[in-house]
Design a protein around this motif. Structure first.
Motif, PDB file in Angstrom:
ATOM      1  N   ARG A 127     -14.509  -5.854   4.337  1.00 23.96           N
ATOM      2  CA  ARG A 127     -13.986  -4.884   5.075  1.00 23.96           C
ATOM      3  C   ARG A 127     -13.877  -5.373   6.661  1.00 23.96           C
ATOM      4  NH1 ARG A 127     -16.787  -0.179   1.951  1.00 23.96           N
ATOM      5  NH2 ARG A 127     -15.439   0.132   0.400  1.00 23.96           N
ATOM      6  N   TYR A 134     -11.740 -10.161  -2.076  1.00 24.19           N
ATOM      7  CA  TYR A 134     -10.473  -9.505  -1.695  1.00 24.19           C
ATOM      8  C   TYR A 134     -10.764  -8.957  -0.243  1.00 24.19           C
ATOM      9  CZ  TYR A 134      -9.282  -8.595  -6.474  1.00 24.19           C
ATOM     10  OH  TYR A 134      -8.937  -8.785  -7.914  1.00 24.19           O
ATOM     11  N   ILE A 135      -9.905  -8.635   0.498  1.00 20.59           N
ATOM     12  CA  ILE A 135      -9.998  -7.976   1.945  1.00 20.59           C
ATOM     13  C   ILE A 135      -9.464  -6.517   2.062  1.00 20.59           C
ATOM     14  CG2 ILE A 135     -10.115 -10.423   3.099  1.00 20.59           C
ATOM     15  CD1 ILE A 135      -7.219  -9.629   3.910  1.00 20.59           C
ATOM     16  N   GLU A 136     -10.165  -5.744   2.972  1.00 20.32           N
ATOM     17  CA  GLU A 136      -9.660  -4.455   3.284  1.00 20.32           C
ATOM     18  C   GLU A 136      -9.528  -4.656   5.106  1.00 20.32           C
ATOM     19  OE1 GLU A 136     -11.446  -1.242   0.121  1.00 20.32           O
ATOM     20  OE2 GLU A 136     -12.070  -1.137   2.024  1.00 20.32           O
ATOM     21  N   VAL A 137      -8.277  -4.455   5.240  1.00 20.09           N
ATOM     22  CA  VAL A 137      -7.839  -4.295   6.670  1.00 20.09           C
ATOM     23  C   VAL A 137      -7.743  -2.848   7.163  1.00 20.09           C
ATOM     24  CG1 VAL A 137      -6.443  -5.024   8.689  1.00 20.09           C
ATOM     25  CG2 VAL A 137      -6.794  -6.475   6.749  1.00 20.09           C
ATOM     26  N   SER A 157      -2.872  -7.562   8.633  1.00 21.00           N
ATOM     27  CA  SER A 157      -2.870  -7.754   7.148  1.00 21.00           C
ATOM     28  C   SER A 157      -2.153  -8.946   6.563  1.00 21.00           C
ATOM     29  CB  SER A 157      -2.537  -6.363   6.384  1.00 21.00           C
ATOM     30  OG  SER A 157      -2.645  -6.436   5.106  1.00 21.00           O
ATOM     31  N   ASP A 196      -4.996  -7.999   0.293  1.00 21.13           N
ATOM     32  CA  ASP A 196      -5.571  -6.608   0.924  1.00 21.13           C
ATOM     33  C   ASP A 196      -5.592  -5.304   0.101  1.00 21.13           C
ATOM     34  OD1 ASP A 196      -6.306  -4.791   2.675  1.00 21.13           O
ATOM     35  OD2 ASP A 196      -4.727  -5.100   4.131  1.00 21.13           O
ATOM     36  N   SER A 252      -4.101 -12.094   5.114  1.00 22.36           N
ATOM     37  CA  SER A 252      -3.879 -12.517   3.904  1.00 22.36           C
ATOM     38  C   SER A 252      -3.237 -13.878   3.520  1.00 22.36           C
ATOM     39  CB  SER A 252      -2.902 -11.373   3.173  1.00 22.36           C
ATOM     40  OG  SER A 252      -3.479 -10.025   3.423  1.00 22.36           O
TER      41      SER A 252
END
Length: 199
Positions: free
Chosen positions: A119, A47-50, A94, A105, A98
């Motif tokens: 992150r 996953y990503i965290e913007v 984001s 996100d 994505s």
């Protein structure tokens, strides 16, 4: 006397009409509205965290701030962002990242336990708008796997030539954001592959 009364009456009427005139309409712009979300690509396994984006103080306002000369900027009262520029850039990044990765996100969202989350922090150094000339985004950003002390810090500068009008200017900024997002996506893939190289 009659002539003076007629003249003063005309002045009053003109002032009344001027007072009733409608102010110019405000126009609102978005950097992410209509941007395609992540396609139905397979989940890459992370996953990503913007994170929240930071922008220079001089452009952190609802009005468009445009460069109109050497060292001079203008605040456009009738041309406005639909939300603060930092939020506009963050949302657009984001969606673009994505879309590049096919990843979700999960910023401020519960995530599966032990999931790999990258992150992404973005500090915009310059966000310049020159109508009829260019839109520029210069940002320092970093990627870090949550729970790891290893940080990959990089910089991207994207300058897009634009045509006349504010719609063209906003579209130029969207293209610039897409270029920066593509750089960040490359770095995330690099981190996930254990390389950690700036594009």
């Amino acid at each position: 006397m009659m002539r003076w009364q007629s003249l003063s009456g005309g002045v009053v009427l003109a002032l009344s009409l001027a007072g009733c005139a409608s102010p110019p309409p405000e126009r609102f712009y978005s950097l992410s509205n209509g941007m395609a979300p992540a396609a139905s690509a397979p989940n890459p396994g992370y996953y990503i965290e913007v994170q929240n984006v930071t922008v220079p103080q001089q452009v952190a306002r609802s009005q468009l701030v445009v460069t109109s000369g050497e060292g001079r900027v203008d605040l456009l009262e009738q041309e406005r962002w639909s939300s603060p520029p930092a939020a506009e850039i963050g949302q657009a990044l984001s969606l673009a990242i994505s879309g590049e990765l096919g990843a979700i996100d999960v910023f401020r969202t519960p995530q599966p336990e032990k999931a790999a989350v990258y992150r992404i922090n973005t500090n915009v150094q310059r966000f310049e708008s020159a109508p009829g000339k260019y839109a520029l985004l210069d940002a320092v950003w970093s990627v870090r796997l949550a729970g790891s002390a290893q940080v990959l810090a990089c910089r991207s500068t994207a300058r897009e030539e634009v045509g006349a009008g504010y719609d063209a200017l906003v579209m130029g900024h969207r293209r610039a954001i897409a270029r920066v997002a593509a750089d960040i996506a490359i770095a995330v893939r690099s981190q996930a592959a254990g390389k950690g190289i700036c594009p």
